[in-house]
Motif scaffolding. Sequence first.
Motif, short mmCIF file in Angstrom:
data_model
loop_
_atom_site.label_atom_id
_atom_site.label_comp_id
_atom_site.label_asym_id
_atom_site.label_seq_id
_atom_site.Cartn_x
_atom_site.Cartn_y
_atom_site.Cartn_z
N ALA A 87 0.83 -1.21 0.00
CA ALA A 87 0.00 0.00 0.00
C ALA A 87 0.86 1.26 0.00
O ALA A 87 0.55 2.24 -0.68
CB ALA A 87 -0.93 -0.01 1.22
N SER A 88 1.97 1.22 0.73
CA SER A 88 2.87 2.38 0.79
C SER A 88 3.52 2.64 -0.56
O SER A 88 3.70 3.80 -0.95
CB SER A 88 3.95 2.14 1.85
N ILE A 89 3.85 1.57 -1.29
CA ILE A 89 4.43 1.74 -2.62
C ILE A 89 3.43 2.39 -3.56
O ILE A 89 3.76 3.31 -4.32
CB ILE A 89 4.90 0.38 -3.18
N VAL A 90 2.18 1.91 -3.53
CA VAL A 90 1.13 2.47 -4.40
C VAL A 90 0.92 3.96 -4.10
O VAL A 90 0.86 4.79 -5.01
CB VAL A 90 -0.19 1.69 -4.22
N ILE A 91 0.81 4.29 -2.81
CA ILE A 91 0.62 5.69 -2.43
C ILE A 91 1.84 6.51 -2.84
O ILE A 91 1.72 7.67 -3.27
CB ILE A 91 0.38 5.82 -0.91
N GLY A 92 3.03 5.91 -2.73
CA GLY A 92 4.25 6.61 -3.13
C GLY A 92 4.26 6.93 -4.62
O GLY A 92 4.67 8.03 -5.03
N LEU A 93 3.81 5.99 -5.44
CA LEU A 93 3.76 6.24 -6.89
C LEU A 93 2.76 7.34 -7.23
O LEU A 93 3.02 8.19 -8.08
CB LEU A 93 3.40 4.94 -7.63
#
Length: 356
Positions: A87-93
């Motif tokens: 989830a953190s990667i998706v929000i980061g992108l």
Amino acid sequence: MKNGLLIIMSISLAIGICGGPLLARLYYINGGNRIWFTSFLTTAGCPIILIPLFFSFLRRRRSNRNKNQVNAEKTKIVLMKTPLFIASIVIGLLTGVDNYLYAYGLKFLPVSTSSLIIGAQLAFNAIFAYFMVKQKFTPFSINAVVLLTVATGVLALHGDGDRPANVTYREYVVGFLLTVVAAVLYAFILPLVELTYKKARQEITFTIVLEIQMVMCVAASCFCLAGMLVNGDFKVIPREAREFKIGGAMFYYTLIVITGIIWQAAFLESIGVVFCASALASGVLISVLLPVTEVLAVVCFREKFQAEKGVSLLLSIWGFVSYFYGEFKSGKRIIDNSQPLLETELPPLPVTDSVG
């Protein structure tokens, strides 16, 4: 604990929100021309997050040692679980996309105009928070949302009246629209972070928040780095530094480093405020600081401040005051309802017949 942390984060957020746009604009008006590079700087300062993470680890180890000397050697770094990591990667992108949109708009818009547009994110933030995290609305918060939306509309009516001399009408319009999209996207990201906290299948501590922030920033930075590679920024940056209008290469690289640190402060603390309070509270703090940024931009860069901007600014301030007054009333009502009854307010004891 959280109140003290919230105060520290609010101060840091103020420095980042006010300083970041000014430094980015300083880069643009003195010969800087790399949009992907500017967007990369927004999260490139993420290695500084390792400092509080390190101290957090030391504090936990010392605390465990005091509690149980035998288990002191078992102290480990707390890590987020896989779903939270993804989830953190998706929000980061998504954050990387938002950074690029904002950097693109700031290149062609005065800081004062860009800040007024970003102020509209509170309206969208409230809407997204309502649907995503069940944020409650009051008449005051609804009034704030309407006023901020109207403020952005008024700003759009003045066309390109404050368009910089070296910017075409088409560039100005595209920059304006992309800044609006950036505001909407960031307004979506903050409730998304709060929703991630709520849905996480592990306790969300401040250490976990730092880890989430680290993953988000690395993902956003990698997204922008890919754009820099495709756009050939790495080949141009050394020449851009040599030709920088003020201070030459030394000032150029100093400005880049400071800009990265300042933006990281703003980004970290905005997510931290979501942890300490809520997504809407973070959006409100950001919006409250924007008028300060506008005034600083007019002072530092001699930007035009037409009547439309004045009306938009007054409507924005009215919206901020409305929201905070509503929060104050709600908080006061909660406190009043939670007060214990005084002795004189206790209900009378029931009268019973005496025996004998």
